[in-house]
Design a protein around this motif. Structure first.
Motif, PDB file in Angstrom:
ATOM      1  N   MET A 210      -2.825  -7.851 -11.854  1.00 43.60           N
ATOM      2  CA  MET A 210      -1.491  -8.247 -11.043  1.00 43.60           C
ATOM      3  C   MET A 210      -0.387  -7.343 -11.418  1.00 43.60           C
ATOM      4  O   MET A 210       0.569  -6.899 -10.715  1.00 43.60           O
ATOM      5  N   ALA A 211      -0.183  -7.224 -12.714  1.00 43.09           N
ATOM      6  CA  ALA A 211       0.990  -6.519 -13.192  1.00 43.09           C
ATOM      7  C   ALA A 211       1.254  -5.152 -12.861  1.00 43.09           C
ATOM      8  O   ALA A 211       1.916  -4.482 -12.320  1.00 43.09           O
ATOM      9  N   ILE A 212      -0.172  -4.236 -12.645  1.00 46.88           N
ATOM     10  CA  ILE A 212      -0.146  -2.973 -11.919  1.00 46.88           C
ATOM     11  C   ILE A 212       0.283  -2.990 -10.637  1.00 46.88           C
ATOM     12  O   ILE A 212       1.243  -2.207 -10.311  1.00 46.88           O
ATOM     13  N   LEU A 213      -0.221  -3.965  -9.715  1.00 39.49           N
ATOM     14  CA  LEU A 213       0.054  -4.120  -8.490  1.00 39.49           C
ATOM     15  C   LEU A 213       1.430  -4.438  -8.310  1.00 39.49           C
ATOM     16  O   LEU A 213       1.966  -4.130  -7.254  1.00 39.49           O
ATOM     17  N   PHE A 214       2.084  -5.420  -9.377  1.00 41.90           N
ATOM     18  CA  PHE A 214       3.471  -5.537  -8.945  1.00 41.90           C
ATOM     19  C   PHE A 214       4.239  -4.386  -9.128  1.00 41.90           C
ATOM     20  O   PHE A 214       5.393  -4.417  -8.763  1.00 41.90           O
ATOM     21  N   ILE A 215       3.966  -3.324  -9.983  1.00 41.15           N
ATOM     22  CA  ILE A 215       4.684  -2.171  -9.735  1.00 41.15           C
ATOM     23  C   ILE A 215       4.691  -1.495  -8.344  1.00 41.15           C
ATOM     24  O   ILE A 215       6.116  -1.395  -8.133  1.00 41.15           O
ATOM     25  N   GLY A 216       3.937  -1.550  -7.730  1.00 40.40           N
ATOM     26  CA  GLY A 216       3.912  -0.816  -6.360  1.00 40.40           C
ATOM     27  C   GLY A 216       4.747  -1.932  -5.748  1.00 40.40           C
ATOM     28  O   GLY A 216       5.406  -1.592  -4.565  1.00 40.40           O
ATOM     29  N   TYR A 217       4.601  -3.183  -5.880  1.00 38.97           N
ATOM     30  CA  TYR A 217       5.324  -4.318  -5.053  1.00 38.97           C
ATOM     31  C   TYR A 217       7.035  -4.068  -5.149  1.00 38.97           C
ATOM     32  O   TYR A 217       7.848  -4.032  -4.561  1.00 38.97           O
ATOM     33  N   ALA A 218       7.322  -3.980  -6.646  1.00 36.04           N
ATOM     34  CA  ALA A 218       8.545  -3.710  -6.996  1.00 36.04           C
ATOM     35  C   ALA A 218       9.262  -2.372  -6.156  1.00 36.04           C
ATOM     36  O   ALA A 218      10.275  -2.361  -5.868  1.00 36.04           O
ATOM     37  N   TYR A 219       8.306  -1.338  -6.244  1.00 33.40           N
ATOM     38  CA  TYR A 219       8.894  -0.104  -5.528  1.00 33.40           C
ATOM     39  C   TYR A 219       8.879  -0.375  -4.082  1.00 33.40           C
ATOM     40  O   TYR A 219      10.063   0.210  -3.780  1.00 33.40           O
ATOM     41  N   ALA A 220       8.118  -0.954  -3.382  1.00 32.87           N
ATOM     42  CA  ALA A 220       8.295  -1.133  -2.156  1.00 32.87           C
ATOM     43  C   ALA A 220       9.600  -1.911  -1.803  1.00 32.87           C
ATOM     44  O   ALA A 220      10.414  -1.672  -0.812  1.00 32.87           O
ATOM     45  N   TRP A 221       9.858  -2.998  -2.604  1.00 31.97           N
ATOM     46  CA  TRP A 221      11.126  -3.651  -2.483  1.00 31.97           C
ATOM     47  C   TRP A 221      12.199  -2.943  -2.592  1.00 31.97           C
ATOM     48  O   TRP A 221      13.180  -3.107  -1.808  1.00 31.97           O
ATOM     49  N   ARG A 222      12.194  -2.246  -3.618  1.00 31.66           N
ATOM     50  CA  ARG A 222      13.299  -1.347  -4.173  1.00 31.66           C
ATOM     51  C   ARG A 222      13.510  -0.382  -2.946  1.00 31.66           C
ATOM     52  O   ARG A 222      14.653  -0.169  -2.650  1.00 31.66           O
TER      53      ARG A 222
ATOM     54  N   SER B 245      -6.733  -1.453  -8.971  1.00 28.96           N
ATOM     55  CA  SER B 245      -5.423  -1.825  -8.737  1.00 28.96           C
ATOM     56  C   SER B 245      -4.413  -0.697  -8.918  1.00 28.96           C
ATOM     57  O   SER B 245      -3.631  -0.595  -8.210  1.00 28.96           O
ATOM     58  N   VAL B 246      -5.020   0.181  -9.960  1.00 24.36           N
ATOM     59  CA  VAL B 246      -4.035   1.601 -10.113  1.00 24.36           C
ATOM     60  C   VAL B 246      -4.229   2.235  -8.752  1.00 24.36           C
ATOM     61  O   VAL B 246      -3.112   2.502  -8.147  1.00 24.36           O
ATOM     62  N   LEU B 247      -5.371   2.330  -8.015  1.00 18.92           N
ATOM     63  CA  LEU B 247      -5.671   2.904  -6.776  1.00 18.92           C
ATOM     64  C   LEU B 247      -4.756   2.413  -5.890  1.00 18.92           C
ATOM     65  O   LEU B 247      -4.082   3.066  -4.950  1.00 18.92           O
ATOM     66  N   LEU B 248      -4.841   1.024  -5.584  1.00 19.26           N
ATOM     67  CA  LEU B 248      -4.109   0.301  -4.508  1.00 19.26           C
ATOM     68  C   LEU B 248      -2.435   0.773  -4.861  1.00 19.26           C
ATOM     69  O   LEU B 248      -1.834   0.750  -3.746  1.00 19.26           O
ATOM     70  N   MET B 249      -2.081   0.599  -6.086  1.00 21.44           N
ATOM     71  CA  MET B 249      -0.462   0.657  -6.190  1.00 21.44           C
ATOM     72  C   MET B 249      -0.342   2.193  -5.735  1.00 21.44           C
ATOM     73  O   MET B 249       0.789   2.393  -5.194  1.00 21.44           O
ATOM     74  N   VAL B 250      -1.029   3.189  -6.151  1.00 16.24           N
ATOM     75  CA  VAL B 250      -0.638   4.433  -5.982  1.00 16.24           C
ATOM     76  C   VAL B 250      -0.756   4.632  -4.138  1.00 16.24           C
ATOM     77  O   VAL B 250       0.064   5.444  -3.833  1.00 16.24           O
ATOM     78  N   ALA B 251      -1.758   4.134  -3.472  1.00 16.82           N
ATOM     79  CA  ALA B 251      -2.093   4.112  -2.250  1.00 16.82           C
ATOM     80  C   ALA B 251      -0.696   3.623  -1.468  1.00 16.82           C
ATOM     81  O   ALA B 251       0.071   4.245  -0.703  1.00 16.82           O
ATOM     82  N   MET B 252      -0.210   2.465  -1.999  1.00 14.87           N
ATOM     83  CA  MET B 252       0.980   1.704  -1.536  1.00 14.87           C
ATOM     84  C   MET B 252       2.251   2.545  -1.645  1.00 14.87           C
ATOM     85  O   MET B 252       3.029   2.958  -0.724  1.00 14.87           O
ATOM     86  N   ILE B 253       2.437   3.107  -3.045  1.00 14.07           N
ATOM     87  CA  ILE B 253       3.574   4.068  -3.285  1.00 14.07           C
ATOM     88  C   ILE B 253       3.749   5.253  -2.468  1.00 14.07           C
ATOM     89  O   ILE B 253       4.526   5.777  -1.619  1.00 14.07           O
ATOM     90  N   GLY B 254       2.412   5.725  -2.362  1.00 13.11           N
ATOM     91  CA  GLY B 254       2.081   7.269  -1.501  1.00 13.11           C
ATOM     92  C   GLY B 254       2.737   6.874  -0.029  1.00 13.11           C
ATOM     93  O   GLY B 254       3.284   7.718   0.406  1.00 13.11           O
ATOM     94  N   ALA B 255       1.927   5.818   0.667  1.00 14.39           N
ATOM     95  CA  ALA B 255       2.060   5.821   1.734  1.00 14.39           C
ATOM     96  C   ALA B 255       3.639   5.493   2.068  1.00 14.39           C
ATOM     97  O   ALA B 255       4.201   5.947   3.231  1.00 14.39           O
TER      98      ALA B 255
END
Lengths: 429, 111, 123, 170
Positions: free
Chosen positions: C104-116, D147-157
């Motif tokens: 969840m923490a790794i995903l939270f980075i993406g979430y925070a980025y999207a929010w930001r 989860s890293v892949l999902l994060m990267v996909a989210m940020i990239g998109a």
């Protein structure tokens, strides 16, 4: 009392569990030489017909219930002409809708236009397959029941899109796209919020979740008040009911994605909303309110009657919110879903995981842990709500931050409007 | 148990052929379509076909740990979802820059 | 397990038949001339507040719809991983808790980025 | 092999629907209709997974593919103008047809020719719990990498779509 229970337990007239009634039937059929496959088909058909007749009754009765209750809440009478208390009104509505002229926009792609209301109705009915109505009364006892519900209800998104797209109307398409954006946003808090329940029960099987509540003598709403609030608000958005009924914001987009629908196809959208509301009430009653189990009460009153009672209790709250709350703006709704409900649901998952971990590792008795968990989670729920109201709520502004109605023209934020002070001036003219 | 009138049997081969048929359709869509989103649909079809074969093997073939097929199917779904998200974003971005999503007109790298 | 899905499949078939009944009844009423059917171009045109429709309805939409769909897909996939974790959680101990926490923490980075980046803003 | 009349009948009905819907996806000219047929294909494939006793993968398929990816595709389609929402073929249609037909023939030949090792272990009773254990024990690295892949996909998109939003209307 025990004598009375002895008199009915296990016999076919034991209506506390309708499977008692079907078991002699299956035994009789087996004696007649019907194969196992035949008995399977007959039992599946019986259960299916029971659920379909429940759905049909719900679709007819709830039109009256909804209009009548909302009418009373708004100091109106509601339908009261046809039959006693207007009870025949839904039948009259159905007859009227069926014999109305079919108006289909000339440019609409035909099959999508027709399939959309049917596809909108199917998930709400199919969800009811996994609801346990009693200890042995469940049509499909799926081990992935919860995900089955979530997956099927996510299919409704596509049928909304089909309706909006095939209407070939700007307002319909706008309405559909707005609704889809809202539906997908609220799907996430729902999915993440229900994880807490799976963590407690250790299963996605709805029957197991009810049995967990029975075993630990606590409704899930006590263990998971935050998940309940998240689920309740999100699902009322998913159902397109006020406070989140931007689908049918007459003042903004005419009638939403079903503007172009008339006759029985419109009637199907209407009926599907009521069926979905009842299906969702059934899910809430099962997951959070104990389902058919109610603190030994289910030994005296049939569990399925208790469940129907709970379903209508939850449904009444849905009607209540519809009758009283105003509508939110779409940016407020989406911000609430993404910036508040989603992180709260994830925090809830982590807290629950920690609690379950401690519960299992310490080995202390349930009599310590159940009240402790109830206390912790209630405190968490109340604390987060207070935190939201005090700190976070002002961020959901009254006006959009960047209202860009046209590219290139930067419209400044609207000034805050102070309502006129009617008391001082003696009321509006 | 009464003896049934007829017994239908499903073999591994039949599952694999259904998967292969779906894969061939997906390949055709991916190779022949002009629209970038249409090509992506073909890829998704192929991934689904692969999942069918994985699950068919997990169900019917000899294995020490049959859950492996399911694990792999879940990862295929994950990768497909991430890939769809990025690829569609690419299609949208390409449309913005080139005013088209037809890949036969996107020939920036052709010499 | 599969027989339970078979029962659900029976309900699914009936769930399709159930909304078909009123549609078929409505069509039948049309065949027997009980229902009026006098089409004209005004009736068949689309409804835009009584105005004559201007332009095509199939306009282009904003990218922000796509961003919401994207976030939805990513979180949905995350949920698909977390549900089996939640089912298998009891008995796997502290290890499972921290595994999911990292997930969840790794995903939270993406979430925070999207929010930001304002991906969660409407307008 | 599976010896159960109900499952076999369901498998063949679902296979026929799935392949028919996939063919419609290939044949339909309008992109939106193609997406809708694709969603039906996903649902049919989920039914096939259930016949192969993969209950969790089936519901995951419905949740992710039919519920999420197809919605994403409709969004992407609606982002392109109406003139670009066709699903026609390039000049490579005939070679593609030949190539995929050849591939199908080769696979069918190999499938029928190979002597598969068939086990009679029987169906899974439930897969969700064992999947969870598999994610946390032998497959813990792929689990985290996902989860890293999902994060990267989210940020990239988001990066890809973010720059477009500045000059957008509607």
């Amino acid at each position: 009392m025990t004598m009375l229970l002895d008199l009915i337990t296990g016999y076919w007239w034991d209506a506390r569990d309708l499977s008692n009634m079907t078991r002699p039937l299956y035994e009789f059929l087996r004696d007649q030489g019907v194969s196992d496959a035949g008995i399977f088909v007959i039992s599946a058909l019986l259960g299916t017909l029971a659920i379909i007749s429940f759905v049909g009754a719900v679709a007819i009765i709830n039109i009256w219930v909804e209009r009548r209750v909302v009418g009373r809440m708004q100091s109106r009478l509601g339908p009261n002409r046809l039959g006693p208390f207007g009870l025949l009104q839904p039948i009259a509505d159905a007859i009227k809708l069926m014999q109305k002229e079919v108006l289909q926009p000339a440019s609409a792609p035909g099959w999508i236009y027709t399939v959309a209301p049917i596809a909108f109705t199917v998930p709400g009915i199919a969800i009811l397959a996994v609801i346990p109505w009693g200890r042995n009364m469940v049509l499909a006892n799926l081990d992935v029941g919860l995900l089955y519900i979530l997956g099927l209800s996510s299919l409704a998104v596509l049928s909304v899109f089909m309706a909006g797209y095939s209407s070939n109307n700007k307002y319909s398409l706008f309405g559909a796209m707005r609704v889809i954006a809202m539906l997908v946003s609220y799907e996430i808090p729902i999915v993440a919020g229900l994880l807490g329940i799976v963590l407690f029960a250790g299963s996605m099987n709805l029957q197991e979740i009810v049995l967990f509540q029975e075993e630990h003598w606590a409704f899930m709403i006590m263990l998971q008040p935050l998940a309940f609030l998240i689920y309740f608000f999100s699902i009322s958005a998913e159902l397109n009911r006020t406070p989140a009924d931007i689908a049918e914001a007459e003042s903004e987009i005419v009638g939403g994605y079903h503007t172009e629908y008339s006759g029985m196809k419109f009637g199907l959208f209407y009926a599907a909303e009521l069926i979905n509301a009842v299906a969702v009430s059934a899910i809430i009653a099962t997951l959070f309110l104990g389902g058919w189990w109610t603190y030994k009460l289910d030994e005296f009153i049939p569990g399925w009657m208790l469940l129907i009672g709970k379903i209508y209790g939850v449904y009444f709250i849905f009607v209540w919110t519809r009758g009283t709350l105003p509508r939110f703006r779409i940016d407020q709704l989406l911000a609430f879903a993404w910036k508040w409900l989603t992180p709260m649901a994830l925090i809830n998952v982590i807290v629950v995981a920690a609690e379950v971990l401690l519960w299992n590792e310490t080995g202390w008795s349930d009599w310590f842990w159940i009240p402790a968990i109830i206390a912790i989670n209630t405190a968490l729920c109340v604390g987060l709500i207070v935190f939201f109201v005090k700190v976070f709520a002002p961020k959901f502004q009254r006006f959009p931050t960047r209202p860009r109605f046209y590219p290139g023209i930067d419209v400044p934020s609207l000034p805050a409007v102070t309502p006129p002070d009617f008391a001082r001036k003696g009321g509006p003219a | 148990m009464h003896s049934p009138v007829l017994t239908l049997v499903l073999h591994l081969e039949e599952v694999l052929i259904v998967g292969a048929a779906l894969f061939a359709i997906g390949l055709y869509v991916a190779l022949s379509k002009r629209n970038a989103i249409g090509i992506l649909m073909g890829i998704e079809l192929m991934l689904n076909a692969v999942n069918i074969t994985f699950l068919g093997f997990a169900r019917m073939s000899v294995s020490e740990d049959p859950i492996q097929g399911h694990v792999f199917a879940v990862f295929v779904i994950t990768v497909a979802a991430a890939e769809a998200a990025v690829a569609l974003a690419l299609a949208v971005a390409i449309y913005k820059h080139r005013e088209t999503v037809n890949i036969d007109q996107i020939d920036l790298l052709r010499w | 397990m599969i027989d339970q899905f078979g029962r659900a499949g029976f309900l699914l078939v009936f769930a399709v038949i159930f909304p078909l009944i009123p549609i078929v009844a409505s069509v039948a009423l049309g065949l027997f001339k009980i229902r009026p059917s006098k089409p004209d171009p005004i009736k068949d045109s689309i409804y835009e507040c009584g105005m004559v429709p201007i332009g095509d309805a199939q306009v282009r939409y904003n990218v922000r719809y796509y961003v919401f769909g994207l976030l939805f897909v990513v979180f949905d996939v995350e949920a698909v991983f977390l549900y089996p974790w939640a089912v298998a959680y009891v008995g796997l101990g502290v290890y499972a808790f921290f595994e999911a926490l990292i997930f969840m923490a790794i995903l939270f980075i993406g979430y925070a980025y999207a929010w930001r980046k304002g991906a969660m803003e409407w307008l | 092999m599976i010896e159960d009349n109900g499952i076999v009948i369901a498998f063949w009905i679902l296979s026929a629907t799935t392949i028919a819907c996939a063919l419609m996806t290939a044949a339909v000219r309008e992109l939106v209709q193609a997406v809708l047929f694709l969603a039906l294909t996903f649902v049919g494939a989920a039914g096939i997974y259930i016949c192969l006793s993969a209950d969790f993968v089936a519901v995951a398929q419905i949740l992710i593919y039919a519920g999420a990816v197809s919605v994403l595709m409709t969004f992407a389609v609606m982002l392109t103008p109406a003139a670009d929402r066709h699903n026609s073929e390039t000049i490579f249609q005939a070679p593609a047809l030949v190539l995929s037909g050849l591939l199908l023939a080769v696979i069918v030949f190999v499938v029928l020719d190979t002597d598969w090792a068939i086990s009679d272990a029987g169906a899974f009773q439930t897969t969700a719990a064992s999947l969870g254990e598999a994610f946390l024990k032998p497959y813990v690295v792929p689990f985290e990498v996902a989860s890293v892949l999902l994060m990267v996909a989210m940020i990239g998109a988001i990066v890809l779509t973010r720059e477009l939003e500045e000059d957008d209307d509607a």
